[in-house]
Design an enzyme around this catalytic site. Structure first.
Site, PDB file in Angstrom:
ATOM      1  N   ASP A  71       0.822  -1.221   0.000  1.00  0.00           N
ATOM      2  CA  ASP A  71       0.000   0.000   0.000  1.00  0.00           C
ATOM      3  C   ASP A  71       0.849   1.262   0.000  1.00  0.00           C
ATOM      4  OD1 ASP A  71      -2.665  -0.509  -0.110  1.00  0.00           O
ATOM      5  OD2 ASP A  71      -2.980  -0.680   2.044  1.00  0.00           O
ATOM      6  N   ASP A 121       3.830  11.223 -30.116  1.00  0.00           N
ATOM      7  CA  ASP A 121       3.517  10.099 -31.014  1.00  0.00           C
ATOM      8  C   ASP A 121       3.543  10.658 -32.434  1.00  0.00           C
ATOM      9  OD1 ASP A 121       2.377   7.732 -32.264  1.00  0.00           O
ATOM     10  OD2 ASP A 121       1.547   7.200 -30.318  1.00  0.00           O
ATOM     11  N   VAL A 125       6.084   2.827 -26.659  1.00  0.00           N
ATOM     12  CA  VAL A 125       5.945   2.749 -28.123  1.00  0.00           C
ATOM     13  C   VAL A 125       5.898   1.275 -28.514  1.00  0.00           C
ATOM     14  CG1 VAL A 125       7.136   4.960 -28.420  1.00  0.00           C
ATOM     15  CG2 VAL A 125       8.443   2.833 -28.643  1.00  0.00           C
ATOM     16  N   GLU A 132       6.412  -2.544 -29.449  1.00  0.00           N
ATOM     17  CA  GLU A 132       7.301  -3.530 -28.826  1.00  0.00           C
ATOM     18  C   GLU A 132       8.328  -4.011 -29.858  1.00  0.00           C
ATOM     19  OE1 GLU A 132       7.658  -4.000 -25.850  1.00  0.00           O
ATOM     20  OE2 GLU A 132       7.996  -6.070 -25.271  1.00  0.00           O
ATOM     21  N   HIS A 150       6.565  -1.920 -15.741  1.00  0.00           N
ATOM     22  CA  HIS A 150       5.627  -2.732 -16.529  1.00  0.00           C
ATOM     23  C   HIS A 150       4.227  -2.606 -15.946  1.00  0.00           C
ATOM     24  CE1 HIS A 150       4.052  -6.839 -17.955  1.00  0.00           C
ATOM     25  NE2 HIS A 150       4.044  -6.011 -18.979  1.00  0.00           N
ATOM     26  N   ASN A 170       4.020 -12.403 -16.011  1.00  0.00           N
ATOM     27  CA  ASN A 170       3.905 -13.129 -17.277  1.00  0.00           C
ATOM     28  C   ASN A 170       4.738 -14.406 -17.269  1.00  0.00           C
ATOM     29  OD1 ASN A 170       2.045 -11.368 -18.239  1.00  0.00           O
ATOM     30  ND2 ASN A 170       3.493 -10.115 -19.403  1.00  0.00           N
TER      31      ASN A 170
HETATM   32  P1  NAI Z   1       0.008   0.435 -29.216  1.00  0.00           P
HETATM   33  O1  NAI Z   1       0.291  -0.101 -30.528  1.00  0.00           O
HETATM   34  O2  NAI Z   1      -1.402   0.580 -28.765  1.00  0.00           O
HETATM   35  O3  NAI Z   1       0.683   1.877 -29.071  1.00  0.00           O
HETATM   36  C1  NAI Z   1       1.983   2.138 -29.428  1.00  0.00           C
HETATM   37  C2  NAI Z   1       2.043   3.596 -29.850  1.00  0.00           C
HETATM   38  O4  NAI Z   1       3.404   3.937 -30.004  1.00  0.00           O
HETATM   39  C3  NAI Z   1       1.319   3.892 -31.155  1.00  0.00           C
HETATM   40  O5  NAI Z   1       0.407   4.966 -30.962  1.00  0.00           O
HETATM   41  C4  NAI Z   1       2.441   4.308 -32.083  1.00  0.00           C
HETATM   42  O6  NAI Z   1       2.050   5.289 -33.028  1.00  0.00           O
HETATM   43  C5  NAI Z   1       3.447   4.844 -31.100  1.00  0.00           C
HETATM   44  N1  NAI Z   1       4.811   4.902 -31.609  1.00  0.00           N
HETATM   45  C6  NAI Z   1       5.436   4.022 -32.390  1.00  0.00           C
HETATM   46  N2  NAI Z   1       6.689   4.464 -32.647  1.00  0.00           N
HETATM   47  C7  NAI Z   1       6.826   5.636 -31.994  1.00  0.00           C
HETATM   48  C8  NAI Z   1       7.880   6.564 -31.875  1.00  0.00           C
HETATM   49  N3  NAI Z   1       9.032   6.366 -32.479  1.00  0.00           N
HETATM   50  N4  NAI Z   1       7.681   7.663 -31.117  1.00  0.00           N
HETATM   51  C9  NAI Z   1       6.492   7.868 -30.499  1.00  0.00           C
HETATM   52  N5  NAI Z   1       5.463   7.028 -30.597  1.00  0.00           N
HETATM   53  C10 NAI Z   1       5.624   5.926 -31.338  1.00  0.00           C
HETATM   54  O7  NAI Z   1       0.832  -0.455 -28.185  1.00  0.00           O
HETATM   55  P2  NAI Z   1       0.601  -0.678 -26.635  1.00  0.00           P
HETATM   56  O8  NAI Z   1      -0.250  -1.859 -26.439  1.00  0.00           O
HETATM   57  O9  NAI Z   1       0.231   0.598 -26.014  1.00  0.00           O
HETATM   58  O10 NAI Z   1       2.058  -1.099 -26.165  1.00  0.00           O
HETATM   59  C11 NAI Z   1       3.069  -0.177 -25.943  1.00  0.00           C
HETATM   60  C12 NAI Z   1       4.156  -0.817 -25.119  1.00  0.00           C
HETATM   61  O11 NAI Z   1       3.599  -1.300 -23.901  1.00  0.00           O
HETATM   62  C13 NAI Z   1       4.809  -2.016 -25.772  1.00  0.00           C
HETATM   63  O12 NAI Z   1       6.170  -2.018 -25.426  1.00  0.00           O
HETATM   64  C14 NAI Z   1       4.076  -3.195 -25.163  1.00  0.00           C
HETATM   65  O13 NAI Z   1       4.846  -4.374 -25.181  1.00  0.00           O
HETATM   66  C15 NAI Z   1       3.891  -2.691 -23.760  1.00  0.00           C
HETATM   67  N6  NAI Z   1       2.816  -3.314 -22.999  1.00  0.00           N
HETATM   68  C16 NAI Z   1       1.597  -3.554 -23.565  1.00  0.00           C
HETATM   69  C17 NAI Z   1       0.582  -4.124 -22.820  1.00  0.00           C
HETATM   70  C18 NAI Z   1      -0.772  -4.323 -23.398  1.00  0.00           C
HETATM   71  O14 NAI Z   1      -1.604  -4.999 -22.746  1.00  0.00           O
HETATM   72  N7  NAI Z   1      -1.084  -3.788 -24.558  1.00  0.00           N
HETATM   73  C19 NAI Z   1       0.786  -4.496 -21.395  1.00  0.00           C
HETATM   74  C20 NAI Z   1       2.079  -4.119 -20.874  1.00  0.00           C
HETATM   75  C21 NAI Z   1       3.038  -3.583 -21.672  1.00  0.00           C
END
Ligand code: NAI
Length: 669
Positions: free
Chosen positions: A293, A339, A395, A397, A445, A495
């Site tokens: 907490d 972004d 951004v 993955e 994370h 995970n």
């Molecule tokens: P997403 O695809 O929804 O969003 C990623 C965003 O990053 C997009 O809006 C894209 O335009 C932007 N982007 C790409 N290159 C860029 C750059 N050079 N500069 C600025 N923006 C840029 O992906 P999401 O799901 O939000 O995942 C983002 C990160 O979070 C990844 O590393 C993913 O592994 C991690 N993650 C995702 C989870 C999930 O449940 N979706 C959970 C925990 C972590």
């Protein structure tokens, strides 16, 4: 008067004053010594007839009594000790009730559990209005139930409302407790509670005031108890957890007989509960909650965190939006989001929608417009980045994309700006290679949806400094997340634990165990959803891609389903399930086994649980985490692992599985 560590007794103008003050503790709680001392004290007072009355008051400034010491409850191992302990309790309360004079509980601050049970055994209760004055019987929230007479005195005092208060573990402020009939009088925050209690005592003795003690009609208790039981089963998704179930039994059976007989019923039900594994698990979850907490208490001693006056998020996608929501509503500082230009307007619209939803549910203290005004949206590294204190990167993955981003980012942000990545699978040590001053780089994370999931994994890369971990803990506190700290590891903690759980579940369905059976086994175990449904919801391609990137051969059924373009009912419209929740018949031909395999629920549970435990053992052996509690916090708040089991590792200890598998327990207590 006998010497007592926990109680002081004095007489002021014919009024006996018992002051409860447990030494060296912030809160008064019942310990074995405390119960014995109280019994001796009331035993001596029982003989006196020279007193006008007695006032029970706390020596602590904002805490009357917080009830049983949970360490004491958790340590209870045999039925006789439990029953003997309860006898001491009841004998003291009974003696107090038989005094020739009234006893007033003067409540200033928390009056909870066994503390309220003490107050309920008094003639009357007066409470001071204050933010810390909360009154209730929260035992069911920690896996037990009120076993100090609460299930018998409260329904007899206030009627059926007691059932809900006990089962929900609801706590009430003074005014509400007055309305409910638990308290007889409330005084203002500035009042001198002792003086007010003396006045109240005078009024009772001189019969100027009559206490409201209506005889409660409890003849419909069977129906009320059945409704309550159904309500509990809805929350537990059909699982009969001993705490609430036996609380219902104690109330239902107890109010039909004499108070004395009712107490005997309560005692036996309480012994059953307190000795159950679920009670010990529930208490462990309570301790895990307390531990996580206050993330700042996990920082190095004396550490002064870097002030977080301005933040930035890279990536305005699913996770970026969620992280921004938490920064805006919890920290209320300017937040820059970067972004690509096309992502900015959709990002803003989605963010506003989330915040509007929160405002509608009254979850925001600040108007949505004020929060949106704190947002700086950009597709360039503008000057605003020059004085940013923390950046969270979310951004794509893709290590190459992330590397590019860090190189550019490090050109503009201050040298001491904390840099955090929300990567879900790329090692922090690997990403750190592209960061200038990698000691300030850390993994944070988050879990999706970020504003609902309390857990935050903080990942220490090889170069991450302790100062940065401490600052990340301070950040977790600022956005009110429940953190665990771990070292770099594929899948970090949660995970990593889910990985074998998923693959083994998929193997089982590949071998012919029906999908429904695998899921049902784990929901009966207490998981919020079954593993196959969880895979369907997360996206069936997610574990598939993760396995491929780790060089692991995916189970055949997973390969078949993904290759058929079925990524999950939410993601691609097709997966293992139909929209109505039933298994999609179209998926059945993709399962390699042509015959059903018979396995009992217990066999499935044992197998899947064991697979998780093997990973947990590795996490501890390889020092990915230093404490089994980190795994349990991660699983309870990251996956919804049943809180009444206290986390997987505590549950393995309680049920003897850890000793059977590894020759020793995970917890060293
Ligand atoms: P997403 O695809 O929804 O969003 C990623 C965003 O990053 C997009 O809006 C894209 O335009 C932007 N982007 C790409 N290159 C860029 C750059 N050079 N500069 C600025 N923006 C840029 O992906 P999401 O799901 O939000 O995942 C983002 C990160 O979070 C990844 O590393 C993913 O592994 C991690 N993650 C995702 C989870 C999930 O449940 N979706 C959970 C925990 C972590």
């Amino acid at each position: 008067m006998s010497i007592s560590k926990n109680f002081d007794f004095k007489v002021e103008e014919d009024v006996g004053i018992i002051t409860i003050d447990v030494p060296d503790a912030p809160m008064n709680t019942w310990t074995e010594d405390g119960i014995k001392e109280f019994g001796e004290l009331v035993g001596e007072l029982e003989k006196r007839d020279d007193l006008k009355g007695v006032i029970l008051i706390s020596g602590k400034s904002n805490n009357f009594h917080a009830g049983a010491n949970l360490n004491m409850l958790q340590a209870m191992k045999n039925r006789k000790d439990v029953l003997d302990g309860l006898d001491l309790f009841h004998s003291a309360f009974n003696k107090m009730e038989s005094f020739k004079f009234p006893v007033i509980a003067a409540i200033n601050g928390h009056c909870l559990g066994g503390g309220l049970e003490l107050a309920l055994a008094c003639t009357a209760r007066i409470a001071k209005e204050s933010p810390t004055t909360i009154i209730g019987l929260p035992e069911c929230l920690v896996g037990v139930f009120p076993g100090g007479g609460g299930t018998q005195r409260l329904p007899r005092l206030i009627g059926y409302n007691a059932v809900d208060l006990i089962l929900r573990g609801k706590t009430l402020p003074a005014a509400k407790a007055l309305e409910a009939g638990i308290i007889d009088r409330v005084v203002g925050a500035d009042a001198d509670i002792l003086e007010e209690a003396k006045k109240f005592l005078d009024e009772i003795v001189s019969k100027k005031v009559e206490l409201k003690r209506p005889t409660q009609d409890l003849s419909q208790i069977d129906d009320i108890a059945e409704m309550a039981r159904q309500g509990v089963l809805k929350v537990t998704r059909g699982r009969e957890i001993p705490g609430p179930m036996l609380a219902i039994k104690a109330i239902k059976d107890g109010v039909k007989v004499s108070f004395k007989e009712g107490i005997e019923i309560e005692k036996n039900c309480f012994a059953d509960v307190v000795l159950s594994d679920q009670a010990k698990g529930g208490i462990n979850t309570f301790f895990l909650k307390i531990m996580s907490d206050k993330p700042r208490s996990m920082m190095s001693k004396g550490f002064e965190p870097k002030p977080l006056r301005k933040a930035a998020v890279l990536g305005f996608g699913t996770m970026g939006r969620g992280i921004i929501v938490e920064m805006l509503r919890r920290m209320q500082v300017p937040v820059i989001v970067k972004d690509i230009p096309e992502a900015l307007e959709p990002g803003k619209a989605a963010l506003r929608k989330i915040l509007d939803g929160m405002a509608q549910r009254k979850r925001l203290k600040v108007p949505v417009d004020d929060l949106m005004n704190l947002l700086i949206v950009t597709s360039e590294y503008i000057d605003d980045f020059k004085d940013v204190d923390i950046v969270v990167e979310a951004v794509f993955e893709d290590p190459k994309v992330k590397a590019e981003v860090y190189k550019e980012l490090c050109e503009i942000v201050p040298e001491d700006c904390i840099l955090a990545s929300n990567t879900s699978s790329i090692p922090i040590t690997q990403l750190a290679k592209d960061v200038k001053n990698p000691e300030r780089f850390v993994g944070t994370h988050f879990f999706s949806p970020v504003w609902r999931m309390e857990l935050l994994e903080i990942i220490r890369g090889e170069k991450t400094s302790q100062e940065t971990v401490d600052n990340a803990l301070n950040f977790a506190a600022a956005i009110r997340k429940r953190p665990i700290v771990c070292r770099d590891n594929p899948g970090f903690v949660v995970n990593a634990m889910l990985f074998p759980y998923f693959t083994t579940s998929l193997d089982l369905i590949g071998k012919g165990v029906p999908i429904e059976k695998v899921d049902k086994a784990m929901t009966s175990f207490g998981m919020p959803v079954g593993p196959i449904r969880l895979i369907d919801e997360v996206g069936i391609d997610v574990p598939y891609k993760a396995m491929k990137s780790m060089g692991v051969t995916p189970p055949e059924v997973l390969k078949n389903v993904v290759e058929a373009g079925r990524y999950g009912v939410k993601k691609s419209g097709k997966g293992f399930f139909l929209v109505d929740g039933s298994v999609d018949p179209e998926v059945l031909p993709l399962i390699p086994a042509k015959e059903k395999k018979d396995m009992t629920e217990e066999e499935i549970q044992d197998l899947l649980f064991t697979e998780m435990l093997k990973i947990a053992k590795e996490l501890l052996d390889h020092k990915i985490v230093d404490d089994p509690r980190a795994v349990d916090i991660g699983m309870v708040w990251g996956t919804g692992f049943p809180p009444d089991k206290g986390g997987p590792l505590k549950w393995a200890d309680l049920t003897g599985v850890s000793e059977r598998l590894f020759g020793k327990k995970f917890y060293q207590d």
